[in-house]
Every structure is written in structure tokens, then in C-alpha cells.
Design an enzyme around this catalytic site. Structure first.
Site, mmCIF file in Angstrom:
data_model
loop_
_atom_site.group_PDB
_atom_site.id
_atom_site.type_symbol
_atom_site.label_atom_id
_atom_site.label_comp_id
_atom_site.label_asym_id
_atom_site.label_seq_id
_atom_site.Cartn_x
_atom_site.Cartn_y
_atom_site.Cartn_z
ATOM 1 N N ASP A 1 0.857 -1.187 0.000
ATOM 2 C CA ASP A 1 0.000 0.000 0.000
ATOM 3 C C ASP A 1 0.889 1.231 0.000
ATOM 4 O O ASP A 1 2.082 1.133 -0.328
ATOM 5 C CB ASP A 1 -0.883 -0.012 1.261
ATOM 6 C CG ASP A 1 -2.248 0.619 1.027
ATOM 7 O OD1 ASP A 1 -2.286 1.847 0.813
ATOM 8 O OD2 ASP A 1 -3.246 -0.098 1.065
ATOM 9 N N HIS B 1 -3.451 5.905 3.602
ATOM 10 C CA HIS B 1 -4.238 4.701 3.361
ATOM 11 C C HIS B 1 -3.597 3.454 3.960
ATOM 12 O O HIS B 1 -4.266 2.616 4.569
ATOM 13 C CB HIS B 1 -4.433 4.540 1.859
ATOM 14 C CG HIS B 1 -5.431 3.525 1.454
ATOM 15 N ND1 HIS B 1 -5.099 2.223 1.181
ATOM 16 C CD2 HIS B 1 -6.764 3.613 1.258
ATOM 17 C CE1 HIS B 1 -6.178 1.551 0.830
ATOM 18 N NE2 HIS B 1 -7.204 2.371 0.860
ATOM 19 N N ASN C 1 -14.377 -0.779 -5.500
ATOM 20 C CA ASN C 1 -15.437 0.171 -5.158
ATOM 21 C C ASN C 1 -16.167 0.654 -6.409
ATOM 22 O O ASN C 1 -16.505 1.828 -6.528
ATOM 23 C CB ASN C 1 -14.834 1.379 -4.426
ATOM 24 C CG ASN C 1 -14.081 0.986 -3.176
ATOM 25 O OD1 ASN C 1 -14.430 0.015 -2.514
ATOM 26 N ND2 ASN C 1 -13.034 1.731 -2.854
ATOM 27 N N SER D 1 -11.318 -1.352 0.698
ATOM 28 C CA SER D 1 -9.941 -1.318 1.184
ATOM 29 C C SER D 1 -9.846 -1.776 2.624
ATOM 30 O O SER D 1 -8.778 -2.198 3.066
ATOM 31 C CB SER D 1 -9.389 0.107 1.090
ATOM 32 O OG SER D 1 -9.041 0.437 -0.215
#
Length: 554
Positions: free
Chosen positions: A36, A80, A170, A239
């Protein structure tokens, strides 16, 4: 209240965390990697469970000093990875929140900073994580294609017993997104506090289970908060259902360290609450086999000898044959494994469907898939890429039995020979040899060039030139791997007439067909295409303007 702040995601109606903890399943002894943006290893809730290593593939550098890691990566855009990691490993230390696997250890691996890394860098990160002991890898990202090096790296991870988890996406749609749809990966969908599918959560036949992914309480990096003890935030997206799923994998691996990635998946699915979703009796394409229940897993997983059957590993070896060229390696082919009895389009049908292109050796590998009998569909090279007549593509339909316990090194193997046209690996490039500024080909604003090719060498430069005026907004897009297939890793540069580089980009395009698995409000696109968003402005010419407009090449 499981630590200090409230976390509905862990309560008995959702992940049922305490019931698992009470039976000793806390993730202890399990190492997890998070691919990430750089997670904050100095945050009070994350520092206790940092494994002491962090990796940046772009620098090819391992960090062991948490403060040095923070100093290099602390940017407002980087948050994130910290959110994601806290879902898994936030310490139960009387501060903030607690992760579902709060005694597991974690290693951050960078793929956003703040833009996306190339597929080769992501693959390097996954291999590094595997080689450094990660038993589970979380991927809360996606978009474009993840075949080629990324698939190879995840196949390698699974061959070494590492479970790989990815968020469904998403997109609001029922579709394949990658890497979640890669064979063998565990794909996670998102639920709200009422255990309903969150509207944005991508659906599809490849979904495994679902976990909380709306308004989850997570850790904010210290560089974004004035509180030296670190902050917290409510975040939404698949996520965050994905790392909860990774945390459940860590609990299972703590109990049964020898469990294979497919066995880990099946333990989750067999103990999920299937009453949610559109099919209250089991699987549906919106929530998979249902809501993850860590407590039920702890209750039922008492004997590792009773684990579900192991998965299967399949290798399809493709060749092409023609009168004029004999037998050739089956590169640029497409292979589908379709479970027999599949009811196409049925939202409650869990029959597996896997797909993969062939690699440079003409092979398509399917790692850690469901055992069973499959119909095989093979198609020769895509003629929109290679040229030729449609009827020359060639197809094959057959069957194969994938046996439980076959491995990466001893797979269930089948050779397929397809009568197919010749793949032209050295087509005529209308622009060659535009390999330097002096031989750049002229183009104009609004123009799409003819296809330029990479010849059989490690890298190829293609230069194009256009005339730009001071202040012009330049937006360029390179149509490469995402649109055409193959493994080209494109890199785009804007250079002025003196050779000065004005802008560069590597895999950071934003075509509408690609999306990250991040919170919709925190999108960071990753795609095998290359472009400049937003537009890059040409610098103003030095006053007075006594010369002609400058010429730039890309």
C-alpha cells in the site's frame, strides 16, 4: 469498547472478535505484509507490532529505522496504508483502537508515494514480503490488469504457503477487477453496520466473503494529526474489508500454520454467516459466502487434521501449429477454466470461473483453485494486437480434472495445441527508428499516433515532437498494456527542445475503466496505462519573446 475507542466492526454481530481472542486466536506468531502507501510504523497503535522491516521497491531499499522511514515518506497523501494496517495489527494497549489480529506482526511494502508504482515494482514488493516471512499479504488496491509480473509474484507467494487477500473494489458493478479476480486470491467485499452490502462494493463470481467496510474506526498517521499520540478516523471502502479478511487469515494461520491458501479461504467460507446478502441460504455474488465470523472459526477450528481439503494447482501449456511455421510457443493466448455445471448469470451460483493469459513460455498457471472438473477454453493470439484474419486465431475446448493436493511444483498439467496464425513479433513500425530526439516524428495536439512497437530488446525509446506555446496545458496518454495486452511497462516523459525533462509518469493513468480499491474519497488510481493528470503546463518563455515557440518531444 475493545480498547479505548468504539469499534462496531469487532462486535458479536460483525467480526465477533472477542470470542476468537478468548480462545487464544490473536494472530500471535504470524507475519503479515501490507502492500500500500507507506504505513506509519511510529504510530503508538502500530509501533508495538511492527516487525522491524519496511520495503520500498522503487529504491529497492529495506528500512529498519522507523523514524527514517517516517521522515522519508511523511506526506499528506500517504494515509491509506496506515488505515489498512491498523485493521489488522493495532495493538491492544489501552490506546485508540485494536486490530483483529492484535498480536500479529506487520511489514509495510510501498506501492503508492503518492502515485502508483509499476507492475514490476509491485511484483518485487510481493516477492520481498514472501521471502521475508510474510504468511499473509493484504492488497487494498487494484485497477487495470494485474497479469504478468504481479500474477507471477502472487503465484510465487502462494507456492510458498502465503495467503494473498485483495479487496473486491469500489466500482458499484458486478465485474472482474484485479488483482482480486486473479486465481487463488481471496477477494473481500464490504458490509455496512447492518450487514448489508455497501452500494459501492464490487460484486462478482470470484468473491469469497464480506467484512465491515463502512465507517470503520481506523488509525490516522501521526504526520496528519496534531496529536503526538496519533489520531483516528472513520473510513469507508472495500480497502478496509480486505485487511479484516487478512486478519482472519492470520488467526487461522496461528492455529494451523501448515494451512494452504485455499484451506484458509475455505475455513473462512465454511464458517461465514450466509444469511446475509441476496441469498439467505449461502453464496451470492454480492457478499460471497457471507459475513466473516472470527469467533465461529475459533469455535470450530479445533483440530488442524480436520482442515478442508487442499486446493489444486493447474498448468496449461499452449502451442500453436500451422502449415507454414510448424509448432510455435503459445504466447498471447487466453485460457479459461470453467467449473462444470456453472449456471451463467445466476447470482447464487458459486461454480468457479478462472481466467489467465499465457506467459512468454505459452503457459497459463492457476494457483490454489477449487478442486474439481473444469471445461477448458483456449484461444490463440488476439488478432487486434498481432494482426491477421479472425479465423486464424484458433480455439480449443476440452476438460481437465484439478486434483486436491496438486502443487505449484507438481501441478495438474495439460498440453493444448491450437491451429493458429503466426504471431508477428517483429511487425513493421511506421515510426522506427525514432529512438532519439533528432529522429522524433512530428505529431499535433489532439492526434493519436499509429501503433509503435517494442523490438526484441529490454527497452525501446520512441520520440514524438510537437510545437507548444508558453502556458499550454499538456495532457498525454500512452495506450499500452491495459488496452493492448502483454507485459509492456510503459514510462512517459515530457522533454523540452534542450533535453530538459519537464514531467514524467509511470503507470499513473486515470482512464474511467480503472479504479483503486481505496475509499472513494481517497482514490489513488493505478493502471498499466501512463498519462499526466492533471495537465502539465509548459513553462513560460523568458521575456521578451524574441524566439519562436519551443518544441517539446514526448
Amino acid at each position: 469498547m475493545f480498547d479505548v475507542l468504539p469499534q462496531y466492526a469487532l462486535d458479536p454481530r460483525h467480526l465477533n472478535a472477542k470470542a476468537a481472542w478468548d480462545k487464544g486466536l490473536t494472530g500471535k506468531g504470524v507475519l503479515v505484509a501490507v502492500i500500500d502507501d507507506p504505513g506509519d510504523v511510529t504510530h503508538p497503535d502500530l509501533a508495538p507490532n511492527w516487525a522491524g522491516k519496511a520495503f520500498d521497491p522503487r529504491q529497492n531499499k529495506v528500512y529498519t529505522d522507523g523514524q527514517a522511514w517516517k521522515d522519508y515518506f511523511k506526506k499528506p497523501e500517504n494515509s491509506h496504508g496506515t488505515f489498512v494496517a491498523s485493521s489488522i495489527v493495532a495493538a491492544k494497549n489501552g490506546k485508540g483502537i485494536v486490530g483483529l489480529a492484535y498480536e500479529a506482526k506487520w511489514m509495510p511494502v510501498v506501492m503508492f508515494n503518492p502515485g502508483g508504482y509499476s507492475s514490476f515494482e509491485i511484483a518485487l514488493g510481493a516477492v520481498w514480503a514472501t521471502n521475508n516471512g510474510a504468511r499473509a499479504i493484504n492488497n487494498s488496491w487494484g485497477g487495470g490488469l494485474s497479469f504478468g509480473p504481479v500474477k507471477d509474484a502472487f503465484d510465487y507467494a502462494m507456492a510458498n504457503g502465503t495467503t494473498v487477500v485483495a479487496s473486491m473494489g469500489n466500482s458499484y458493478h458486478d465485474e472482474f477487477q484485479y488483482p482480486a479476480a486473479l486465481p487463488g486470491l481471496i477477494a473481500s467485499g464490504a458490509l455496512d453496520a447492518s450487514n448489508r452490502k455497501v452500494t459501492f462494493s464490487t460484486s462478482g463470481r470470484h468473491i469469497s466473503t464480506a467484512a465491515p467496510g463502512q465507517d470503520t474506526m481506523l488509525v490516522n498517521p501521526t504526520w496528519q494529526d496534531t496529536n503526538p499520540e496519533g489520531g483516528y478516523a472513520l473510513i469507508s471502502g472495500t480497502s478496509f474489508s480486505s485487511p479484516y479478511t487478512t486478519a482472519v487469515a492470520a488467526l487461522i494461520l496461528q492455529k494451523c500454520p501448515a494451512a494452504t491458501p485455499y484451506q484458509v479461504r475455505r475455513v473462512m467460507e465454511m464458517n461465514a454467516d450466509g444469511s446475509i446478502g441476496t441469498n439467505p441460504n449461502g453464496f451470492d455474488r454480492e457478499t460471497g459466502w457471507g459475513r466473516l465470523d472470527a469467533g465461529k472459526i475459533a469455535q470450530n477450528l479445533t483440530d488442524c487434521a480436520a482442515l478442508p481439503a487442499k486446493g489444486a494447482n493447474v498448468l496449461i501449456d499452449v502451442d500453436y501449429i500451422s502449415n507454414s511455421n510448424g509448432v510455435q510457443t503459445g504466447i498471447l493466448g487466453d485460457v479459461i477454466l470453467r467449473g462444470q455445471g456453472m449456471r451463467a448469470g445466476a447470482s447464487d451460483d458459486p461454480t468457479p470461473l478462472y481466467l489467465s493469459p499465457t506467459d512468454n513460455n505459452g503457459q497459463a498457471r492457476f494457483s490454489e483453485i477449487a478442486p474439481g472438473t473444469y471445461d477448458i477454453y483456449v484461444a490463440g493470439p488476439d488478432l487486434s494486437t498481432t494482426g491477421g484474419k479472425t479465423e486464424d486465431r484458433g480455439t480449443f475446448i476440452g476438460t481437465l480434472t484439478a486434483t486436491s493436493g496438486s502443487t505449484y511444483y507438481r501441478p495438474d498439467e495439460k498440453r493444448v495445441i491450437v491451429p493458429a496464425g503466426v504471431v508477428n513479433l517483429n511487425p513493421t513500425d511506421p515510426y522506427e527508428p525514432n529512438d532519439d530526439m533528432a529522429s522524433a516524428k512530428t505529431i499535433a495536439y489532439g492526434q493519436t499516433t499509429q501503433t509503435a512497437y517494442i523490438y526484441g530488446k529490454p527497452r525501446d525509446f520512441d520520440y514524438f515532437k510537437f510545437t507548444g506555446a508558453s502556458g499550454d496545458q499538456i495532457k498525454a496518454e500512452m495506450l499500452a498494456a491495459a488496452q493492448l495486452g502483454g507485459q509492456l511497462d510503459s514510462f512517459l516523459s515530457l522533454v523540452d527542445s534542450t533535453g530538459k525533462v519537464l514531467a514524467t509518469n509511470d503507470d499513473r493513468g486515470t482512464p474511467a475503466s480503472t479504479a483503486t480499491r481505496k475509499s472513494p474519497s481517497r482514490c489513488r488510481p493505478l493502471a498499466p496505462t501512463t498519462s499526466w493528470p492533471p495537465a502539465t503546463k509548459l513553462p513560460a518563455a523568458p521575456p521578451p519573446p524574441t524566439t519562436a515557440p519551443s518544441t517539446s518531444t514526448s
